[in-house]
Design a protein around this motif. Structure first.
Motif, PDB file in Angstrom:
ATOM      1  N   ILE A   1      14.581 -11.847   6.544  1.00 59.38           N
ATOM      2  CA  ILE A   1      13.243 -11.292   6.728  1.00 59.38           C
ATOM      3  C   ILE A   1      12.255 -12.041   5.839  1.00 59.38           C
ATOM      4  O   ILE A   1      12.534 -12.305   4.666  1.00 59.38           O
ATOM      5  N   SER A   2      11.107 -12.384   6.385  1.00 59.21           N
ATOM      6  CA  SER A   2      10.040 -13.017   5.599  1.00 59.21           C
ATOM      7  C   SER A   2       9.005 -11.964   5.227  1.00 59.21           C
ATOM      8  O   SER A   2       8.532 -11.213   6.093  1.00 59.21           O
ATOM      9  N   LYS A   3       8.685 -11.892   3.947  1.00 59.52           N
ATOM     10  CA  LYS A   3       7.631 -10.999   3.469  1.00 59.52           C
ATOM     11  C   LYS A   3       6.721 -11.819   2.552  1.00 59.52           C
ATOM     12  O   LYS A   3       7.097 -12.165   1.429  1.00 59.52           O
TER      13      LYS A   3
ATOM     14  N   GLN B   1      11.570 -15.008   1.058  1.00 60.67           N
ATOM     15  CA  GLN B   1      12.607 -14.941   2.079  1.00 60.67           C
ATOM     16  C   GLN B   1      13.662 -13.949   1.608  1.00 60.67           C
ATOM     17  O   GLN B   1      14.235 -14.112   0.528  1.00 60.67           O
ATOM     18  N   ILE B   2      13.910 -12.918   2.426  1.00 54.72           N
ATOM     19  CA  ILE B   2      14.779 -11.823   2.007  1.00 54.72           C
ATOM     20  C   ILE B   2      16.019 -11.752   2.893  1.00 54.72           C
ATOM     21  O   ILE B   2      15.904 -11.785   4.128  1.00 54.72           O
ATOM     22  N   ILE B   3      17.175 -11.663   2.263  1.00 60.29           N
ATOM     23  CA  ILE B   3      18.406 -11.357   2.983  1.00 60.29           C
ATOM     24  C   ILE B   3      18.672  -9.875   2.753  1.00 60.29           C
ATOM     25  O   ILE B   3      19.013  -9.445   1.648  1.00 60.29           O
TER      26      ILE B   3
ATOM     27  N   ASN C   1       7.317 -16.576  -3.734  1.00 56.90           N
ATOM     28  CA  ASN C   1       8.059 -17.832  -3.541  1.00 56.90           C
ATOM     29  C   ASN C   1       9.523 -17.726  -3.978  1.00 56.90           C
ATOM     30  O   ASN C   1      10.049 -18.623  -4.641  1.00 56.90           O
ATOM     31  N   SER C   2      10.159 -16.632  -3.607  1.00 63.63           N
ATOM     32  CA  SER C   2      11.537 -16.389  -4.041  1.00 63.63           C
ATOM     33  C   SER C   2      12.454 -16.096  -2.861  1.00 63.63           C
ATOM     34  O   SER C   2      12.011 -15.637  -1.798  1.00 63.63           O
TER      35      SER C   2
END
Length: 427
Positions: free
Chosen positions: A303-305, A309-311, A407-408
């Protein structure tokens, strides 16, 4: 209880339900009496919402010929499902395991549906109620049934196999899940292997991952069809696997690029590939099926927030799945990494030690920021600049609202009860 008569009434219906909130027109409703609620009291509501028949075990709730009185509704539901399975006589694939059951089930389903009319367990309805509901969802148009089986104690898989009578079975892995109920990892192995015992006693077939020494050992005397990575003796052999972050496998002359994150998913993909090959699905159809599958329901979703970038892997967690998720995440080619990890449930006396081992795993990863949430992790808190501990989600939420993450790459993982998907609204 005349199961033949009850089954004849069930066949007149379009669906089966144990939840009045999900009743469809012409449904067969089963009133289950639980610890905190008795669905027998909802007979009138069920009929008004469209149920054609209601199976009850409380004579006081009888209304008319549409109510079927049995001694125990839950047992009657299970017996009805068992009878229906024998009535249909279709081939059934069963699967269990500590991690990856639902993903593997979904992959098998999308692959086999390229050639057959398949039906599979919806979501994770994989227990003593979910499995009967799954069996009763199969009909005369179903060519292959796929049944997921969950367990948190011994003899549960044995019971579900007796209901389902699978022709084929596979176990994803043996991991540190439900240790409290199984009494340790040896209990997990014994409990999950009840599926192998059923397959052996009934001369059925197992799909075996030759990467797993326990599976190989437990299936030596079984009819089997094997799969592995760079294993020339396997029936289906993947020649290479890579992930950054999505898993890509090479098989024969094909490169299959999936939407699944984590090298640990390679075995789940491989199982679906092998089962597809066994049932004669064409290679290009298998490739198309595996590449089309997109995970959902908080399972390894990317998922992009904003700039992050999130898993999101917050559907569930145990020591085995959390360890491989962390190790995979740390291998990704990203500079700024953040882990948000929640407590793991049902670990019994081994809970503190297992949570400590996760903390220890991250002790020397000083470039990675780690947020640990929950009472079990909090008991293992230590002083280290990149490690943060919160005893409740609310405490973590208050902290997160006061900082800015940009940016993580972020991994979110924890047991279902932690509901860590709530974090998304805070990022």
């Amino acid at each position: 209880m005349d199961i033949t008569y009850i089954h004849s009434l069930f066949l007149k219906c379009n669906s089966v339900s144990i939840d009045t909130r999900k009743i469809e027109s012409n449904a067969f409703f089963v009133a289950i009496k639980g610890e905190h609620f008795d669905a027998n009291t909802l007979v009138k509501e069920a009929l008004e919402k469209g149920a054609s028949y209601v199976m009850i075990d409380n004579a006081d709730c009888h209304i008319d010929q549409r109510t079927i009185l049995v001694e125990n509704s839950m047992i009657a539901l299970q017996e009805l499902a068992k009878f229906h399975r024998q009535y249909l006589k279709l081939p059934i694939i069963a699967l269990t395991g500590s991690n990856g059951k639902t993903t593997t089930k979904e992959l098998i389903n999308v692959v086999l549906s390229k050639k057959y009319n398949t039906k599979a367990t919806i979501g994770n309805l994989n227990n003593h109620l979910g499995v009967p509901l799954t069996l009763l969802s199969f009909d005369d148009k179903t060519e292959i049934g796929i049944v997921e089986m969950g367990a948190n104690h011994k003899k549960e898989i044995e019971f579900l196999c007796e209901l389902t009578r699978p022709d084929y079975g596979t176990i994803t892995n043996f991991g540190k899940a439900h240790l409290e109920g199984f009494g340790g990892i040896e209990g997990v192995i014994e409990g999950k292997s009840e599926m192998y015992a059923y397959l052996s006693e009934n001369d059925k077939m197992a799909f075996v991952n030759v990467e797993d020494k326990i599976q190989v050992e437990k299936t030596r005397k079984l009819n089997s069809y094997s799969f592995g990575i760079n294993k020339e003796n396997a029936n289906v052999n993947i020649v290479s696997v890579k992930a950054n972050p999505f898993v890509e496998i090479s098989y024969s002359n094909l490169v299959i690029s999936t939407h699944l994150i984590g090298l640990y998913n390679a075995n789940n993909i491989n199982a679906a590939l092998a089962i597809g090959k066994y049932f004669g699905v064409k290679d290009l159809d298998i490739k198309e099926a595996l590449e089309s599958y997109i995970p959902e329901n908080n399972r390894s979703q990317l998922i992009s927030k904003g700039t992050n970038q999130i898993i999101l892997d917050a559907y569930n967690a145990n020591p085995s799945s959390m360890t491989v998720a962390i190790e995979n995440f740390l291998q990704l080619d990203n500079s700024s990494k953040i882990l948000i990890l929640g407590d793991m449930f049902e670990l019994g006396d081994e809970s503190r030690e297992e949570h400590k081992s996760i903390v220890d795993l991250l002790l020397n990863k000083r470039k990675t920021v780690c947020y640990f949430i929950g009472k079990e992790f909090y008991l293992n808190r230590i002083e280290q600049t990149n490690l943060y501990f919160f005893d409740t989600f609310n405490a973590f939420s208050d902290y997160l609202k006061a900082i800015k993450i940009e940016n993580s790459s972020i991994l979110i993982k924890g047991s279902r009860g932690m509901e860590l998907e709530r974090t998304l609204d805070l990022l």
